[in-house]
Design a protein around this motif. Structure first.
Motif, PDB file in Angstrom:
ATOM      1  N   ALA A 180       0.818  -1.207   0.000  1.00  7.39           N
ATOM      2  CA  ALA A 180       0.000   0.000   0.000  1.00  7.39           C
ATOM      3  C   ALA A 180       0.860   1.269   0.000  1.00  7.39           C
ATOM      4  CB  ALA A 180      -0.917   0.008   1.226  1.00  7.39           C
ATOM      5  N   GLY A 181       2.138   1.129   0.399  1.00  9.67           N
ATOM      6  CA  GLY A 181       2.998   2.306   0.550  1.00  9.67           C
ATOM      7  C   GLY A 181       3.465   2.912  -0.758  1.00  9.67           C
ATOM      8  N   ALA A 182       3.300   2.176  -1.874  1.00 10.47           N
ATOM      9  CA  ALA A 182       3.799   2.690  -3.157  1.00 10.47           C
ATOM     10  C   ALA A 182       2.995   3.897  -3.629  1.00 10.47           C
ATOM     11  CB  ALA A 182       3.749   1.583  -4.207  1.00 10.47           C
ATOM     12  N   SER A 183       1.697   3.928  -3.271  1.00  9.26           N
ATOM     13  CA  SER A 183       0.823   4.928  -3.900  1.00  9.26           C
ATOM     14  C   SER A 183       1.191   6.362  -3.500  1.00  9.26           C
ATOM     15  CB  SER A 183      -0.636   4.633  -3.556  1.00  9.26           C
ATOM     16  OG  SER A 183      -0.833   4.784  -2.180  1.00  9.26           O
ATOM     17  N   SER A 184       1.619   6.588  -2.238  1.00 15.33           N
ATOM     18  CA  SER A 184       1.930   7.967  -1.846  1.00 15.33           C
ATOM     19  C   SER A 184       3.141   8.490  -2.614  1.00 15.33           C
ATOM     20  CB  SER A 184       2.153   8.049  -0.340  1.00 15.33           C
ATOM     21  OG  SER A 184       3.164   7.164   0.057  1.00 15.33           O
ATOM     22  N   THR A 185       4.205   7.660  -2.681  1.00 12.19           N
ATOM     23  CA  THR A 185       5.402   8.078  -3.422  1.00 12.19           C
ATOM     24  C   THR A 185       5.069   8.307  -4.888  1.00 12.19           C
ATOM     25  OG1 THR A 185       6.693   6.711  -1.933  1.00 12.19           O
ATOM     26  CG2 THR A 185       7.792   7.461  -3.918  1.00 12.19           C
TER      27      THR A 185
END
Lengths: 316, 290
Positions: B90-95
Motif C-alpha cells: 500500500a505504501g507505493a501509492s503515496s510516493t
C-alpha cells in the motif's frame, strides 16, 4: 589565469550575495511574525511584541538584512534561539565533526572509485564495464536513508560488528574506524557512483586519443602507457567532480547524521529547521553555500595548476 | 546538385525519427526492459493495491505485534501488529503520487521558462541562468528542509518545493536544446511564413526537442522519488498513519534491534522502485544518443 580566476571570484561573490538575499527572505519573511512563531498561538499580544522588539525583528527588512550580513562577515552570527549559545561556536564545532565524517568517506572512496572507473574503461563495453555501469547507476539512485538502514540491519543488528549509533570517535584509531564506517557508507555509495563514472568517461576519452595510439604504436609497455599517458589526462575531470560532490555531501549529511544521530552540521540544519531556530539555520546554510563556492573555486585552481595546457597558454 | 533539390520539403532535410526507430534500441536494452518491468509492477501496485493486499494495511492486532516473517504474515508484523506485506504494497501509492505530480509541475514551468529564455535570449536569459546557479549551490534536500520547516510539513508543500527546484533545472536543459534548434532551417522557414513567436516555440521547436525532454523527465522523476521519500523519512512530508515507505522506515528505526523486517521490506521496495526509474532513464538516454 589571473584574470580567469578574478572573473570566477567575482561571479562567486555575486551568486553568494543572491543566495544570502534568498535565504534571508525565506527565513525571515515567510514565517510571518517571529515572536508569534516562537511563543505559539496562545501567547499574549504584548509578550509577542516585546519579544519581537528584543530580537530586533520589528525593524525594517533592509536594516535587518544589513545587520545580519555585516555581522556574518565579521564572525558575529548571533545567538541561537533554542540553545542560547553563540551561533558561530556551535556551527563551527558541528562543521568540524562533519568534516571528519565527510573527509573519512572521501579518503576511503575516492581511490576505490577511481580504480574501478579506470578498470571499467580498460574493459570498455565488456561484461565488467556493463555490470559496473548498472551498479554505479543503482548506488547513485539509492537514498542515503535506504542504504543506511540496510547496512545498519546487516552490520549492526544481525552481525553486531559495528555500533548502531555513531559517536564522536575517541583517540583510539580502531575506534575511529568503527564509529565512522557505518555512517559514511551511504555517502560513499553515492560518491562511488559519480566518481567512478567520471573516471571511466575520462579514461575512455584519453584511450581513444591520438597520443595514446602513438604511445602504443611506438611500443611502450601497456602499463607505462596507462600510467603516463592515460591516467594523467583522465583524472583531471575527476577532480572537478569530487569538488562538486562535496557540495552534494552536505545534503547527504543531513540524512545520514539524522539516521545515525551524529552531531554534525547536517543534523544541526535539520534540528534548527524543525525547531525554527532561524539564526542557526541562516548561518549554517549560508556557510554551506560559502563552502561550496570555495570548493568549486579551489577545484578550478587545482585544475588549471595541474593542466599544463591551460597554465601555459594563458601565460603566453 | 540538381535543380529540384532546393524545392524539396524541409522534412526531408531534417528527418524526424519515427517512434519505431526509437523503440528498437530500447527493446534490445536489457537494463531498460528490466527497469520498465519493475516500474510497471509498482505503478500497477500503486493503483490496484486495495485489491491485492492480503490484509487491511491499517488493521491493528495487539496479539500479533513485532512477529517475524511467517506463513501468516510473509513480511512479519510491526509494533502495532499491522501486516508489513500489506503496508509495503500500500505504501507505493503515496510516493507514486507525490513524485509524478512534482515532476509534472516542474516540467511544465521549466519547459515554458526554457522555451522563452532560449528563444528570446537577452537579459531575462542571463538573470534566470544566474538564479539557477544560485539554486544549484545548495543540495536539494537543504532547500526542501528550509522551505518545509518554514511553510510547515504537508504533501502539497512537498510537491511545490520539489517542483520549484526542478523548474530552473528543467529550464536549463530545455534552453540548451532550444539554442540548438532555433538556428535550424525549419525555424527560419516558419519565420518567413509569418508565424508568431508563440506558434514557432510551441508548434515547431517543442515537437523537435521531445527527445532531451523525455530523458530529462525520467531523470527528474528519479530525483523526485529520492527527495520525496527522504522528506517523508525526515517527517517533513506525508504524516502518520500513511503506510508511506520513507515514513515507515523513519518510525520503524525504534524497533531496529527487535524487528528489523519493519524497515527492511519498505527499504527494499523503495530501492527497487528508484533503481528501476534510473534504469529506464539510462535506457532512454542511450536510445536517444544512438
Amino acid at each position: 589565469m589571473g584574470r580567469f580566476l578574478l572573473k570566477r571570484l567575482g561571479l562567486a561573490l555575486l551568486t553568494l550575495t543572491l543566495v544570502s538575499i534568498i535565504l534571508f527572505a525565506v527565513a525571515q519573511v515567510l514565517p510571518g511574525d517571529v515572536g508569534r512563531a516562537i511563543l505559539g498561538p496562545y501567547a499574549a499580544e504584548e509578550q509577542v511584541v516585546a519579544l519581537d522588539h528584543q530580537l530586533g525583528v520589528d525593524r525594517p527588512l533592509l536594516i535587518r538584512y544589513w545587520d545580519w550580513i555585516s555581522g556574518f562577515v565579521v564572525g558575529d552570527w548571533g545567538t541561537s534561539y533554542l540553545l542560547d549559545v553563540p551561533v558561530a561556536s556551535i556551527t563551527l564545532e558541528r562543521l568540524r565533526n562533519s568534516v571528519i565524517l565527510g573527509g573519512f568517506a572521501l579518503c576511503l572512496i575516492v581511490p576505490i572509485s577511481i580504480l574501478f572507473g579506470v578498470l571499467a574503461a580498460l574493459n570498455y563495453r565488456r561484461w565488467f564495464d556493463r555490470i559496473m555501469a548498472v551498479i554505479a547507476l543503482s548506488l547513485i539512485a539509492l537514498p542515503e536513508f535506504v542504504s543506511g538502514v540496510i547496512v545498519l540491519v546487516i552490520f549492526a543488528v544481525k552481525l553486531g560488528w559495528l555500533p548502531v549509533a555513531a559517536h564522536l570517535p575517541s583517540a583510539d584509531p580502531l575506534d575511529w574506524f568503527r564509529q565512522l564506517l557505518l555512517p559514511s557508507i551511504p555517502l560513499m555509495f553515492v560518491l562511488f557512483g559519480y566518481i567512478s563514472r567520471m573516471a571511466r568517461a575520462g579514461t575512455v576519452d584519453s584511450l581513444r586519443s591520438n597520443y595514446v595510439r602513438t604511445a602504443i604504436l611506438k611500443g611502450l609497455p601497456r602499463w607505462t602507457v596507462i600510467r603516463r599517458h592515460v591516467l594523467r589526462n583522465s583524472l583531471l575531470p575527476t577532480i572537478t567532480v569530487i569538488s562538486v560532490q562535496t557540495g552534494y555531501l552536505v545534503g547527504g549529511l543531513v540524512v545520514t547524521e539524522t539516521l545515525f544521530n551524529y552531531p554534525g552540521i547536517g543534523k544541526l540544519i535539520f534540528d534548527s529547521a524543525i525547531g525554527h531556530d532561524l539564526p542557526v539555520l541562516q548561518a549554517t546554510v549560508l556557510l554551506i553555500a560559502l563552502l561550496y563556492m570555495v570548493l568549486t573555486l579551489a577545484a578550478d585552481v587545482v585544475y588549471t595548476v595541474l593542466n599544463p595546457r591551460i597554465r601555459l597558454s594563458s601565460r603566453s | 546538385m540538381s535543380v529540384a533539390e532546393p524545392l524539396a520539403p524541409v522534412e526531408e532535410t531534417v528527418p524526424r525519427r519515427r517512434a519505431g526507430e526509437l523503440l528498437r534500441p530500447l527493446l534490445r536494452s536489457p537494463t531498460f526492459l528490466v527497469g520498465s518491468a519493475i516500474l510497471a509492477f509498482w505503478v500497477l501496485d500503486a493503483i490496484f493495491w486495495p485489491a491485492i493486499v492480503p490484509q487491511d494495511p491499517q488493521a491493528l492486532n495487539v496479539a500479533q505485534t513485532l512477529k517475524p516473517p511467517s506463513p501468516a504474515h510473509w513480511f512479519g508484523t510491526d509494533d502495532l501488529g499491522r501486516d508489513v506485506l500489506s503496508r509495503t504494497l500500500a505504501g507505493a501509492s503515496s510516493t507514486l503520487t507525490v513524485a509524478p505530480a512534482a515532476t509534472a509541475l516542474g516540467l511544465l514551468g521549466g519547459t515554458l521558462l526554457g522555451l522563452v529564455t532560449g528563444y528570446f535570449r537577452g537579459l531575462v536569459d542571463d538573470i534566470i541562468m544566474r538564479a539557477v546557479d544560485s539554486l544549484l549551490a545548495f543540495p536539494l534536500i537543504v532547500i526542501a528542509v528550509l522551505v518545509l520547516a518554514v511553510l510547515g510539513p504537508s504533501v502539497i508543500n512537498v510537491i511545490l518545493v520539489i517542483a520549484f527546484v526542478f523548474t530552473p533545472i528543467v529550464a536549463r536543459t530545455v534552453r540548451s536544446a532550444v539554442l540548438g534548434e532555433r538556428e535550424r532551417e525549419y525555424v527560419s522557414a516558419a519565420k518567413l511564413l509569418g508565424k508568431s513567436s508563440a506558434a514557432i516555440m510551441f508548434g515547431e521547436i517543442l515537437p523537435n526537442i521531445t527527445g532531451p525532454l523525455a530523458v530529462e523527465v525520467t531523470i527528474r522523476l528519479g530525483y523526485a522519488i529520492f527527495t520525496s521519500a527522504t522528506l517523508s523519512f525526515l517527517s517533513l512530508g506525508i504524516q502518520q498513519p500513511s503506510p508511506d515507505w520513507g515514513l515507515t522506515i523513519s518510525l520503524g528505526r525504534a524497533f531496529l534491534q527487535l524487528a528489523p523486517w519493519i524497515v527492511l521490506f519498505p527499504a527494499a521496495a523503495l530501492a527497487t522502485l528508484i533503481i528501476a526509474v534510473n534504469l529506464v532513464a539510462d535506457g532512454l538516454r542511450q536510445a536517444f544518443e544512438e
